[in-house]
Structures are given as C-alpha cells and as structure tokens.
Design a protein around this motif. Structure first.
Motif, short mmCIF file in Angstrom:
data_model
loop_
_atom_site.label_atom_id
_atom_site.label_comp_id
_atom_site.label_asym_id
_atom_site.label_seq_id
_atom_site.Cartn_x
_atom_site.Cartn_y
_atom_site.Cartn_z
N ALA A 23 -6.31 -39.19 -3.13
CA ALA A 23 -5.17 -39.78 -3.83
C ALA A 23 -4.99 -41.25 -3.44
O ALA A 23 -4.75 -42.12 -4.30
N GLN A 24 -5.10 -41.55 -2.15
CA GLN A 24 -4.97 -42.94 -1.70
C GLN A 24 -6.02 -43.85 -2.32
O GLN A 24 -5.72 -44.95 -2.79
N GLU A 25 -7.27 -43.37 -2.35
CA GLU A 25 -8.35 -44.19 -2.89
C GLU A 25 -8.22 -44.37 -4.39
O GLU A 25 -8.48 -45.46 -4.93
N ARG A 26 -7.82 -43.31 -5.09
CA ARG A 26 -7.65 -43.44 -6.55
C ARG A 26 -6.52 -44.41 -6.87
O ARG A 26 -6.59 -45.17 -7.84
N ALA A 27 -5.45 -44.40 -6.07
CA ALA A 27 -4.38 -45.38 -6.26
C ALA A 27 -4.90 -46.78 -6.02
O ALA A 27 -4.59 -47.72 -6.78
N ARG A 28 -5.72 -46.95 -4.99
CA ARG A 28 -6.30 -48.26 -4.69
C ARG A 28 -7.18 -48.75 -5.83
O ARG A 28 -7.26 -49.96 -6.11
N GLU A 49 4.24 -42.97 0.46
CA GLU A 49 3.27 -43.77 1.22
C GLU A 49 2.39 -44.59 0.27
O GLU A 49 2.17 -45.78 0.48
N ILE A 50 1.91 -43.95 -0.79
CA ILE A 50 1.09 -44.65 -1.78
C ILE A 50 1.93 -45.72 -2.48
O ILE A 50 1.46 -46.83 -2.73
N GLY A 51 3.18 -45.38 -2.79
CA GLY A 51 4.06 -46.30 -3.51
C GLY A 51 4.40 -47.56 -2.75
O GLY A 51 4.88 -48.54 -3.35
#
Length: 236
Positions: A23-28, A49-51
């Motif tokens: 999820a973190q990488e896809r957001a990046r 955290e992602i936001g």
C-alpha cells in the motif's frame, strides 16, 4: 497505461506486513487506493500514515470469511474510487493441524480467507478491471513445502496459484495482467521464530518491489509467476 491516468488499486490485507508495504509503495507511485482489512483501527493507522505524504486511501472493513461481504466491498470500492483496475491480494491466515486432529472449522476458515475470498473478489471485480484496458490481478502465494500439519495451508495456496494460472487465460486478451508472487520467509509477524534471523528474510519492501515490477512490465509481456527466496539462509 498513459502517464496522466492514475491506477485505481484495491489492496486486500493492507494491515499485514506485506500488504502495508504494498500500500505504501502504490501510494508513492501515485495510485488512488482503497485498503481492505478486518481491523478498522489498524486500517485507519495505515491510511493516516500514507496520508501524511500522499493521497489518503479509502478504507473498507471486511471479514474475508464472509463471501457476501467480499462482493459488497467491490461495489463500495468502485463507488469510492470511481472505478477499479488493480486488485492486490495480500491477505492470509495460518494454522497448523494434521489430518488426524484438525478442527474442521479451522480448516474452513483457512480456505475461506486464503482462497475463497480471493475467488469471490475476482468474480466481482473482473469486469471493471478488464474494461480498463490496463488491469491487473496480483496475489501473494507461498513456496511452502509439504510437512505434517500444513495440509490446508498448502492446499489453499496451491488453489490460489491454480486459479491465477487459469484466470490469466480467461482475461489476457483484455490486456489484464494476472500474477502470483511466491515468497519464502518474509520478515512479518507470521514468520517470527526464535530459529530465524528476521534481517536475513525477504523484507516486505521486496514484495512491494515485485508488485511494481509486474505493474510496470510492458503491455506485450506478463510475469505470471514470481518466486522469491531469501538470498541467504535465515536459519540460526
């Protein structure tokens, strides 16, 4: 996929070590995200955290043992993001029991979460994924070998791989990629053991990199199966 089109991605099992990293990488990478998990508070923590750096994902609390809930979450995801083109399935549970003493409810639960939920999710979302023209379905499998007590875990993972293999044949002409990633020991809570060095295991980030490799592969090619092993033995 054109550079100005954001990928609309659903990450299932987003609160686990691998799902969180994916999820973190896809957001990046700029994806519009929806995250699925059973624990709402953990989902909120991941989303917040992602936001802090990227667009905050939507969250959906789903019990993957409930097949009706799986289908409903796809409808909610499509409405939330205005479509769906990528499903990344990182969910999984583990229980060890031999055939002579296994609790059948436990076996059913493993099959429901590790395989049947994936099948129901795919059936509910494959039409919008195919219609996007750049769709993808990616599942996390396992290279677990047969040993006493591992029967249902192994059966569910092999069923997952078999479905992915045939799913590719069903959808390849739509341009939809279908891939299964088979890792060895990954440094997550599920693999924690006093017999293993976590720093020598595959890292969750390595799994997210494999997902990116699949999604960035050329439209003329599909990495349908990726096996990842620790470079060095993690055994103490």
């Amino acid at each position: 996929m054109s550079g100005d089109t954001k990928r609309k991605t659903l990450v299932v099992g987003a609160t686990g070590g691998m799902g969180h990293a994916v999820a973190q990488e896809r957001a990046r990478q700029g994806d519009v995200l929806a995250l699925v998990g059973r624990d709402r508070s953990k989902l909120l923590n991941v989303a917040q955290e992602i936001g802090e750096e990227y667009e905050e994902p939507g969250i959906l609390t789903v019990d993957l043992a409930d097949m009706e809930a799986c289908a409903q979450c796809i409808d909610e995801t499509v409405e939330l993001m205005g479509g769906l083109d990528t499903l990344i399935f990182c969910a999984g549970v583990h229980a060890r029991a031999g055939a002579t003493d296994a609790d059948l409810q436990s076996w059913d639960h493993i099959l429901d979460v590790n395989f049947r939920s994936f099948a129901h999710l795919v059936r509910s979302c494959i039409d919008p994924i195919n219609s996007s023209g750049h769709g993808a379905v990616i599942a996390i499998g396992s290279i677990t070998s047969a040993f006493a007590g591992a029967g249902m875990n192994l059966a569910a993972k092999r069923a997952l791989a078999g479905l992915c293999e045939t799913l590719f044949e069903d959808v390849r002409e739509f341009g939809t990629k279908v891939s299964v990633i088979h890792p060895g020991f990954v440094a997550t809570s599920m693999s924690a053991s006093p017999r293993l060095h976590s720093e020598l295991m595959i890292q969750p980030k390595d799994i997210s990199n494999a997902v990116s490799y699949i999604l960035q592969s050329a439209p003329t090619a599909c990495p349908t199966e990726i096996v990842i092993r620790p470079q060095r033995s993690p055994y103490k």
